[in-house]
Design an enzyme around this catalytic site. Structure first.
Site, PDB file in Angstrom:
ATOM      1  N   LYS A  34     -25.798 -27.901   3.222  1.00 44.45           N
ATOM      2  CA  LYS A  34     -24.510 -27.191   3.229  1.00 44.45           C
ATOM      3  C   LYS A  34     -23.799 -27.358   1.900  1.00 44.45           C
ATOM      4  O   LYS A  34     -23.287 -26.390   1.330  1.00 44.45           O
ATOM      5  CB  LYS A  34     -23.631 -27.768   4.343  1.00 44.45           C
ATOM      6  CG  LYS A  34     -22.170 -27.360   4.243  1.00 44.45           C
ATOM      7  CD  LYS A  34     -21.328 -27.976   5.335  1.00 44.45           C
ATOM      8  CE  LYS A  34     -20.769 -29.345   5.026  1.00 44.45           C
ATOM      9  NZ  LYS A  34     -19.585 -29.342   4.168  1.00 44.45           N
ATOM     10  N   ASN A  35     -23.755 -28.578   1.386  1.00 40.68           N
ATOM     11  CA  ASN A  35     -22.969 -28.834   0.175  1.00 40.68           C
ATOM     12  C   ASN A  35     -23.619 -28.266  -1.090  1.00 40.68           C
ATOM     13  O   ASN A  35     -22.980 -28.208  -2.136  1.00 40.68           O
ATOM     14  CB  ASN A  35     -22.719 -30.335   0.002  1.00 40.68           C
ATOM     15  CG  ASN A  35     -21.696 -30.852   1.000  1.00 40.68           C
ATOM     16  OD1 ASN A  35     -21.100 -30.077   1.738  1.00 40.68           O
ATOM     17  ND2 ASN A  35     -21.510 -32.168   1.022  1.00 40.68           N
ATOM     18  N   CYS A 136      -6.113 -33.453   4.640  1.00 37.44           N
ATOM     19  CA  CYS A 136      -7.156 -33.361   5.658  1.00 37.44           C
ATOM     20  C   CYS A 136      -7.330 -34.740   6.257  1.00 37.44           C
ATOM     21  O   CYS A 136      -6.705 -35.696   5.828  1.00 37.44           O
ATOM     22  CB  CYS A 136      -8.463 -32.854   5.067  1.00 37.44           C
ATOM     23  SG  CYS A 136      -9.261 -34.021   3.996  1.00 37.44           S
ATOM     24  N   ARG A 141      -6.942 -35.810  -0.841  1.00 38.00           N
ATOM     25  CA  ARG A 141      -7.913 -34.937  -1.513  1.00 38.00           C
ATOM     26  C   ARG A 141      -7.268 -33.901  -2.433  1.00 38.00           C
ATOM     27  O   ARG A 141      -7.281 -32.704  -2.164  1.00 38.00           O
ATOM     28  CB  ARG A 141      -8.816 -34.255  -0.483  1.00 38.00           C
ATOM     29  CG  ARG A 141      -9.547 -35.271   0.352  1.00 38.00           C
ATOM     30  CD  ARG A 141     -10.510 -34.643   1.276  1.00 38.00           C
ATOM     31  NE  ARG A 141     -11.774 -34.328   0.642  1.00 38.00           N
ATOM     32  CZ  ARG A 141     -12.832 -33.931   1.327  1.00 38.00           C
ATOM     33  NH1 ARG A 141     -12.779 -33.779   2.614  1.00 38.00           N
ATOM     34  NH2 ARG A 141     -13.956 -33.689   0.707  1.00 38.00           N
ATOM     35  N   ASP A 326     -20.767 -39.686   2.680  1.00 39.29           N
ATOM     36  CA  ASP A 326     -21.073 -38.835   3.836  1.00 39.29           C
ATOM     37  C   ASP A 326     -22.063 -39.483   4.806  1.00 39.29           C
ATOM     38  O   ASP A 326     -22.372 -38.897   5.842  1.00 39.29           O
ATOM     39  CB  ASP A 326     -21.611 -37.470   3.366  1.00 39.29           C
ATOM     40  CG  ASP A 326     -20.509 -36.590   2.794  1.00 39.29           C
ATOM     41  OD1 ASP A 326     -19.328 -36.957   2.910  1.00 39.29           O
ATOM     42  OD2 ASP A 326     -20.835 -35.528   2.226  1.00 39.29           O
ATOM     43  N   ARG A 418     -19.752 -27.709  11.849  1.00 40.77           N
ATOM     44  CA  ARG A 418     -19.505 -27.288  10.478  1.00 40.77           C
ATOM     45  C   ARG A 418     -20.656 -27.712   9.572  1.00 40.77           C
ATOM     46  O   ARG A 418     -20.926 -27.057   8.566  1.00 40.77           O
ATOM     47  CB  ARG A 418     -18.193 -27.904   9.962  1.00 40.77           C
ATOM     48  CG  ARG A 418     -16.951 -27.334  10.636  1.00 40.77           C
ATOM     49  CD  ARG A 418     -15.696 -27.885  10.000  1.00 40.77           C
ATOM     50  NE  ARG A 418     -15.930 -27.983   8.574  1.00 40.77           N
ATOM     51  CZ  ARG A 418     -15.646 -29.036   7.829  1.00 40.77           C
ATOM     52  NH1 ARG A 418     -15.072 -30.083   8.361  1.00 40.77           N
ATOM     53  NH2 ARG A 418     -15.902 -29.031   6.565  1.00 40.77           N
TER      54      ARG A 418
HETATM   55  C1  UD1 Z   1     -17.793 -33.258  -1.905  1.00 42.72           C
HETATM   56  C2  UD1 Z   1     -18.565 -32.992  -0.641  1.00 42.72           C
HETATM   57  C3  UD1 Z   1     -18.209 -34.010   0.426  1.00 42.72           C
HETATM   58  C4  UD1 Z   1     -18.401 -35.422  -0.114  1.00 42.72           C
HETATM   59  C5  UD1 Z   1     -17.681 -35.609  -1.439  1.00 42.72           C
HETATM   60  C6  UD1 Z   1     -17.987 -36.939  -2.092  1.00 42.72           C
HETATM   61  C7  UD1 Z   1     -18.884 -30.595  -0.680  1.00 42.72           C
HETATM   62  C8  UD1 Z   1     -18.552 -29.266  -0.093  1.00 42.72           C
HETATM   63  N1  UD1 Z   1     -18.256 -31.655  -0.168  1.00 42.72           N
HETATM   64  O1  UD1 Z   1     -16.411 -33.116  -1.622  1.00 42.72           O
HETATM   65  O2  UD1 Z   1     -19.040 -33.785   1.557  1.00 42.72           O
HETATM   66  O3  UD1 Z   1     -17.873 -36.342   0.826  1.00 42.72           O
HETATM   67  O4  UD1 Z   1     -18.085 -34.584  -2.360  1.00 42.72           O
HETATM   68  O5  UD1 Z   1     -19.336 -37.091  -2.275  1.00 42.72           O
HETATM   69  O6  UD1 Z   1     -19.718 -30.702  -1.547  1.00 42.72           O
HETATM   70  N2  UD1 Z   1     -10.357 -36.166  -6.312  1.00 42.72           N
HETATM   71  C9  UD1 Z   1      -9.187 -36.186  -7.028  1.00 42.72           C
HETATM   72  N3  UD1 Z   1      -8.800 -35.049  -7.668  1.00 42.72           N
HETATM   73  C10 UD1 Z   1      -9.535 -33.894  -7.614  1.00 42.72           C
HETATM   74  C11 UD1 Z   1     -10.736 -33.889  -6.894  1.00 42.72           C
HETATM   75  C12 UD1 Z   1     -11.126 -35.046  -6.245  1.00 42.72           C
HETATM   76  O7  UD1 Z   1      -8.498 -37.197  -7.093  1.00 42.72           O
HETATM   77  O8  UD1 Z   1      -9.122 -32.893  -8.233  1.00 42.72           O
HETATM   78  C13 UD1 Z   1     -10.800 -37.387  -5.601  1.00 42.72           C
HETATM   79  C14 UD1 Z   1     -10.942 -37.192  -4.096  1.00 42.72           C
HETATM   80  O9  UD1 Z   1      -9.714 -37.363  -3.432  1.00 42.72           O
HETATM   81  C15 UD1 Z   1     -11.937 -38.272  -3.773  1.00 42.72           C
HETATM   82  C16 UD1 Z   1     -12.852 -38.310  -5.000  1.00 42.72           C
HETATM   83  O10 UD1 Z   1     -12.104 -37.690  -6.051  1.00 42.72           O
HETATM   84  O11 UD1 Z   1     -11.295 -39.512  -3.654  1.00 42.72           O
HETATM   85  C17 UD1 Z   1     -14.176 -37.588  -4.854  1.00 42.72           C
HETATM   86  O12 UD1 Z   1     -13.941 -36.287  -4.365  1.00 42.72           O
HETATM   87  P1  UD1 Z   1     -14.895 -35.080  -4.705  1.00 42.72           P
HETATM   88  O13 UD1 Z   1     -16.167 -35.587  -5.292  1.00 42.72           O
HETATM   89  O14 UD1 Z   1     -14.124 -34.051  -5.463  1.00 42.72           O
HETATM   90  O15 UD1 Z   1     -15.217 -34.510  -3.258  1.00 42.72           O
HETATM   91  P2  UD1 Z   1     -15.346 -33.020  -2.816  1.00 42.72           P
HETATM   92  O16 UD1 Z   1     -15.940 -32.201  -3.919  1.00 42.72           O
HETATM   93  O17 UD1 Z   1     -14.065 -32.590  -2.204  1.00 42.72           O
END
Ligand code: UD1
Length: 441
Positions: A34-35, A136, A141, A326, A418
């Site tokens: 999915k990701n 969420c 996030r 995850d 999902r």
């Molecule tokens: C993706 C995955 C999710 C997985 C996560 C971490 C998808 C669709 N989802 O989520 O399943 O759990 O990676 O491996 O691929 N952060 C910030 N600022 C930002 C963006 C992120 O502070 O602009 C923080 C987040 O709050 C979190 C960390 O960075 O603490 C990692 O998040 P991120 O790697 O961005 O996760 P996702 O891409 O949302």
């Protein structure tokens, strides 16, 4: 971007009933990731030519994202679906014209990953408006890293009325983006945006999850010029336009890891078909430490307990190649059955222990202090009605239910749907006593 809010009331509230204690025996086919699929679908926005994706999983999140893309003007055509709606399907996407540059709140709030349209829309159209995803279940996030990165490529960004409004009227310009924190989604957004930016972009401290490698390889097939794939520094030479491509989605490493742990927690033996062990090194090393045996046999991974009970392990979640967040809920469920005290530190999301109170209701002994959970093993899980709070927490609760004595009912299964394709069917085919109950939960 798991852990979204509850969907609207019109989405049915199925439950899963598990009568625990049956070892799993059989073969489980691993679906496409999915990701990986979501950012690959977003990449279709970068070109007016068709993008053909294979090995697509059949999941609610894929449908949600297809709806987001369709209102931007992407035509989507799915084929290869068999009557059971199994994975392995092909999806043709074509964004011949972008008819709408706005991703509205009604769609983005259903799935945070919708924010992945921001980079491609901006790069292709010079303008994008995307609802802020909001909070969420697993934490705040934010998307600040996505926005700072796009600004480094010359975008002007304002936040107003709950929306991100990004302009780049003369196109994006290559630049250096140094991520202060590793982010999967921000790396993907920037990687896609940079393919059409003028000049060279360097993404430093980029995430290097296999899903990012998959995206980068697909973008290169579309004519992008990305170097450093698989490392934490990606260099992108912008091109004037991208063309179509044909690309297969990589297998889902989280699904594979989940079923490996399901085999271990039930003291069964399962063959995972189509999993990619190279993407699973950290979780497989942890499982080996705990005493789970994982053997490679051609395209199969054979998983069973090597000793009983298993031993407690210490781990912390980290960006790839570390142990994935995850799989944290699932390994915690497994550790309730191990000998000794396991220590599980969550380093990616600040509020990702929502499954702990539910596991307590099943008799687990887990203390959480700061970001670390200590799990006292071998306490004997007992079935109970439990509530899923997010996608991976749900999977952890299903695993606990498989090992528990008596009956467990996992409520709010829409979280599971999902991200896991027909989970109850895959488990039942291996001998689990598990059934979906339709209706109110
Ligand atoms: C993706 C995955 C999710 C997985 C996560 C971490 C998808 C669709 N989802 O989520 O399943 O759990 O990676 O491996 O691929 N952060 C910030 N600022 C930002 C963006 C992120 O502070 O602009 C923080 C987040 O709050 C979190 C960390 O960075 O603490 C990692 O998040 P991120 O790697 O961005 O996760 P996702 O891409 O949302």
């Amino acid at each position: 971007m798991d852990g979204n809010r509850a969907p609207d009331a019109d989405i049915h509230m199925d439950r899963i009933r598990i009568r625990g204690g049956r070892p799993l025996h059989g073969r489980i086919a691993i679906s496409g990731a999915k990701n990986a699929a979501l950012p690959l679908m977003a990449a279709a926005l970068l070109t007016d030519a068709p993008l053909r994706l294979g090995n697509l999983p059949h999941l609610a999140d894929i449908t949600t994202f297809a709806n987001v893309l369709s209102q931007h003007g992407v035509s989507l055509h799915m084929d290869g679906a068999d009557s059971a709606g199994a994975s392995g399907r092909r999806l043709d996407l074509r964004a011949e014209r972008i008819v709408n540059t706005c991703a509205p709140y009604e769609l983005v709030r259903r799935m945070r990953a919708s924010v992945l349209v921001l980079g491609p829309l901006l790069a292709r159209s010079g303008y994008a408006e995307v609802s802020l995803p909001g909070g969420c279940a697993i934490g705040t996030r934010p998307v600040d890293l996505h926005l700072r990165g796009l600004e480094a490529l010359g975008a002007e960004i304002e936040l107003a009325d709950g929306y991100i409004r990004a302009h780049a009227p003369d196109g994006l310009k290559g630049g250096e983006v140094v991520f202060p924190k590793v982010s999967v989604g921000a790396t993907e957004n920037l990687l896609m945006a940079a393919t059409l930016a003028e000049g060279e972009t360097r993404l430093v401290n980029a995430a290097r999850e296999p899903e990012i490698t998959d995206l980068a390889q697909c973008l290169n097939k579309m004519g992008a010029r990305i170097a450093g794939i698989g490392t934490d520094t990606l260099t992108v030479r912008g091109v004037a336009g991208l063309h179509g491509a044909d690309h297969d989605v990589i297998p889902d490493r989280i699904e594979a890891g989940t079923y490996a742990m399901a085999a271990a927690i039930t003291d069964g033996e399962v063959e995972l078909a189509g999993a990619e062990p190279a993407h699973l090194e950290a979780p497989l090393a942890v499982l080996a430490d705990a005493g789970v045996s994982v053997e490679r046999d051609g395209g199969l991974l054979r998983v069973r307990r090597g000793r009983s009970p298993l031993d407690a392990v210490a781990l912390c979640t980290e960006p790839y190649p570390g142990f994935p967040t995850d799989l944290q809920a699932q390994i915690m469920a497994l550790m309730t059955t191990a000998r000794g005290q396991a220590q599980i530190a969550e380093r990616i999301f600040e509020n990702r222990f929502m499954h702990v109170p539910e596991l307590h209701r099943m008799g687990a002994e887990i203390d959480v202090e700061g970001g670390t959970a200590r799990v006292r093993g071998c306490t004997g899980l007992r079935g109970a009605p439990v509530m899923a709070s997010d996608l991976r927490a749900s999977a952890g609760l299903v695993l606990a239910g498989l090992a528990a004595s008596g009956e467990t009912v996992v409520n709010r299964v829409y979280h599971l749907d999902r991200g896991y394709e027909r989970m109850e069917e895959k488990l039942a085919a291996c001998g689990a006593d598990v059934e979906r109950l339709r209706g109110e939960g």
